[in-house]
Design a protein around this motif. Structure first.
Motif, PDB file in Angstrom:
ATOM      1  N   UNK A   1       0.757  -1.298   0.017  1.00 24.86           N
ATOM      2  CA  UNK A   1      -0.132   0.034   0.071  1.00 24.86           C
ATOM      3  C   UNK A   1       0.763   1.077  -0.023  1.00 24.86           C
ATOM      4  N   UNK A   2       0.216   2.489  -0.304  1.00 22.50           N
ATOM      5  CA  UNK A   2       1.046   3.561  -0.663  1.00 22.50           C
ATOM      6  C   UNK A   2       1.353   4.168   0.721  1.00 22.50           C
ATOM      7  N   UNK A   3       2.287   4.512   1.018  1.00 19.67           N
ATOM      8  CA  UNK A   3       3.153   5.398   2.296  1.00 19.67           C
ATOM      9  C   UNK A   3       3.088   6.885   2.019  1.00 19.67           C
ATOM     10  N   UNK A   4       2.975   7.703   2.744  1.00 20.41           N
ATOM     11  CA  UNK A   4       2.761   9.351   2.338  1.00 20.41           C
ATOM     12  C   UNK A   4       3.944  10.028   3.375  1.00 20.41           C
ATOM     13  N   UNK A   5       4.198  11.083   3.099  1.00 24.79           N
ATOM     14  CA  UNK A   5       4.681  12.045   3.806  1.00 24.79           C
ATOM     15  C   UNK A   5       3.676  13.270   3.512  1.00 24.79           C
ATOM     16  N   UNK A   6       2.510  13.529   4.338  1.00 24.92           N
ATOM     17  CA  UNK A   6       1.501  14.609   4.130  1.00 24.92           C
ATOM     18  C   UNK A   6       1.858  15.951   4.487  1.00 24.92           C
ATOM     19  N   UNK A   7       3.004  16.202   5.391  1.00 24.61           N
ATOM     20  CA  UNK A   7       3.066  17.487   5.672  1.00 24.61           C
ATOM     21  C   UNK A   7       1.819  18.061   6.409  1.00 24.61           C
ATOM     22  N   UNK A   8       1.651  19.427   6.275  1.00 30.03           N
ATOM     23  CA  UNK A   8       0.718  20.128   6.804  1.00 30.03           C
ATOM     24  C   UNK A   8      -0.611  20.247   5.842  1.00 30.03           C
ATOM     25  N   UNK A   9      -1.671  19.674   6.271  1.00 33.86           N
ATOM     26  CA  UNK A   9      -2.940  19.648   5.269  1.00 33.86           C
ATOM     27  C   UNK A   9      -4.036  20.408   6.031  1.00 33.86           C
ATOM     28  N   UNK A  10      -4.492  21.531   5.610  1.00 29.05           N
ATOM     29  CA  UNK A  10      -5.488  22.112   6.314  1.00 29.05           C
ATOM     30  C   UNK A  10      -6.978  22.074   5.453  1.00 29.05           C
TER      31      UNK A  10
END
Lengths: 416, 91
Positions: free
Chosen positions: A40-49
């Motif tokens: 499955x996909x792994x992420x580095x989202x950072x800041x999501x508003x």
């Protein structure tokens, strides 16, 4: 094919094995070479508003910062699915004895099922990997979604279905002009065929949305979770009923809810996830009731053909999630499916396909047997359009009367 | 009994890239044991530590998923076609 640094995948950083955690570069692979576990996909989202999401387009691309897609995905030729209605279902709630019920009606997607969500993500991956043909094994809805997406994107398509599908689904799969191959066998046999095709030179440069693009494809179902939460006013429902075929959708709705909590976009509070199957294909429900953590495959025999996967790959995860969240997996027979289709249509004006009949039927059963809390905020999914499975109700949904065009005839017919 | 075994892409590193290899044994268990002798390590990819078929792999003898038949004790008469396939999902 190392594309970890490529911008085509937005916040996605890697593929990770759900079983053993081994990491792989983003690529058209779907099984762990260590343990066969799904990737499955792994992420580095950072800041999501919330504000950034709310100012986005009224389709799934408003969540692009949470998906493995390029920043400019909304400008590319694709079906722009999602942002379907979350219907406040007071009439159905009253009939069932629930305080608060919503129906997430995904029949409102471009090809009339939730499959447009997943295919749109797979399409972007296919473009990134340079595939020229979009393909899939399908129980019907997916085949139509793939054909339409490929047509919009200017790719070739070749889709595989069991030959005994509903006429409307065969027509919808064929009308977009790609190749449609009907296989004399069950969905599980079609699936097996596609798995072998993928290792063969015949399948070179083909993106099978639910096989070699599956890690990307499956992420599309997270958008159901995001939309439900946003449409409830950035709140998670207390309990949700989701259909189970392969189990991928339920697994990803859970993933979506957990991501929203982790990102601080919703309050961290418990939710319960319930899986719904048709009795004639209920391997996950059977395993749940028997207390097993693996799923014994079955040969499907149900009118809910879009859920007729006898060997559900994500079944073990559905069991884990239902148990972890305090939910359950339940099933209803075909008669109850038809009753539920009619119940939803009669109370809310929503005509569901058989899969929607399964979820609404299971919702009703779970209320009756006390598994669902009648005072809790509840959401039920309708994943497809009743026009695709007309045969299920055609015998019962008939004219009330057939008369000559005269007031006298009408008066006579309705005298009682 | 001589049988043939189809190898999925992710296990072909063990078979020097071969998509199909020949095997031997009267049951699936024996075929997989022999396969691991011929291609050391491949057995551990198909079976878990307790010797059961891993939960995300499907094994077929002929057209039959062995979970429908006798599992590892499924007979493999001469000429059988055995396929090892990763589980996939979607519909």
């Amino acid at each position: 094919m190392a594309l970890s640094d490529a911008p085509q995948f937005g916040p996605a950083t890697a593929l990770s094995c759900r079983e053993c955690g081994t990491l792989y570069d983003l690529g058209p692979i779907f099984a762990c070479s260590e343990c066969f576990g799904p990737l499955e996909v792994a992420y580095d989202f950072g800041d999501v508003r919330r504000e950034d999401i709310e100012s986005g387009p009224t389709n799934i691309w408003r969540y692009r910062a949470l998906l493995p897609v390029p920043e400019n995905v909304a400008t590319k030729p694709n079906l722009q699915p999602g942002w379907t209605k979350l219907i406040k279902a007071d009439n159905l709630a009253a009939e069932l004895g629930l305080r608060s019920l919503h129906v997430k009606d995904d029949s409102g997607n471009p090809t009339h099922s939730f499959k447009d969500r997943v295919v749109s993500i797979a399409l972007e991956a296919a473009r990134a990997f340079g595939f020229h043909t979009l393909s899939c094994s399908s129980t019907g809805n997916l085949a139509g979604a793939v054909g339409a997406a490929a047509a919009r994107a200017g790719l070739d398509s070749c889709v595989f279905i069991p030959a005994n599908l509903e006429e409307a689904k065969i027509t919808m799969a064929a009308v977009y002009g790609g190749r449609l191959v009907a296989i004399d066998g069950t969905y599980d046999e079609v699936n097996r065929f596609c798995s072998e095709l993928i290792g063969d030179e015949l399948g070179e440069k083909w993106g099978f949305v639910n096989v070699n693009l599956r890690p990307f494809y499956a992420e599309g179902s997270k958008t159901l979770a995001y939309e439900i939460a946003e449409q409830l006013g950035w709140r998670l429902p207390d309990q949700i009923v989701i259909p189970v075929a392969s189990g991928s959708q339920l697994t990803k709705v859970d993933k979506g809810f957990r991501e929203l909590i982790k990102l601080g976009l919703v309050e961290d509070r418990p939710y319960r996830i319930f899986g719904a199957q048709a009795e004639g294909c209920s391997p996950v429900s059977a395993a749940y009731k028997a207390g097993h953590d693996v799923v014994q495959p079955v040969r499907p025999n149900t009118i809910a053909k879009s859920l007729a996967i006898g060997n559900p790959a994500d079944g073990p995860y559905v069991l884990d999630i239902a148990r972890r969240t305090g939910g359950a997996v339940e099933d209803v027979d075909d008669r109850e499916v038809v009753e539920a289709i009619r119940l939803l249509a009669r109370t809310e004006g929503v005509f569901a396909e058989t899969a929607g009949g399964v979820t609404v039927g299971v919702l009703r059963k779970l209320v009756r047997n006390g598994a669902l809390d009648p005072d809790a905020e509840t959401v039920v999914l309708n994943t497809g359009d009743g026009l695709k499975t007309l045969d299920a109700v055609a015998a019962e949904a008939r004219p009330t009367a057939v008369i000559r065009p005269s007031l006298e005839a009408f008066r006579t017919a309705f005298a009682n | 009994m001589s049988v043939s075994v189809r190898i999925p892409t992710i296990l072909r590193t063990y078979t020097s890239g071969a998509a199909e290899v020949s095997g031997d044994g009267g049951t699936l268990r024996e075929v997989l044991q022999k396969l691991d002798v011929d291609y050391p390590g491949i057995g551990g990819r198909i079976l878990d530590e307790t010797g059961k078929i891993r939960r995300f792999v499907n094994v077929y003898v002929g057209e039959e998923d062995v979970r429908f038949t006798e599992g590892l004790d499924t007979p493999t008469p001469g000429g059988s076609q055995i396929s090892v396939i990763p589980a996939v999902a979607g519909g």
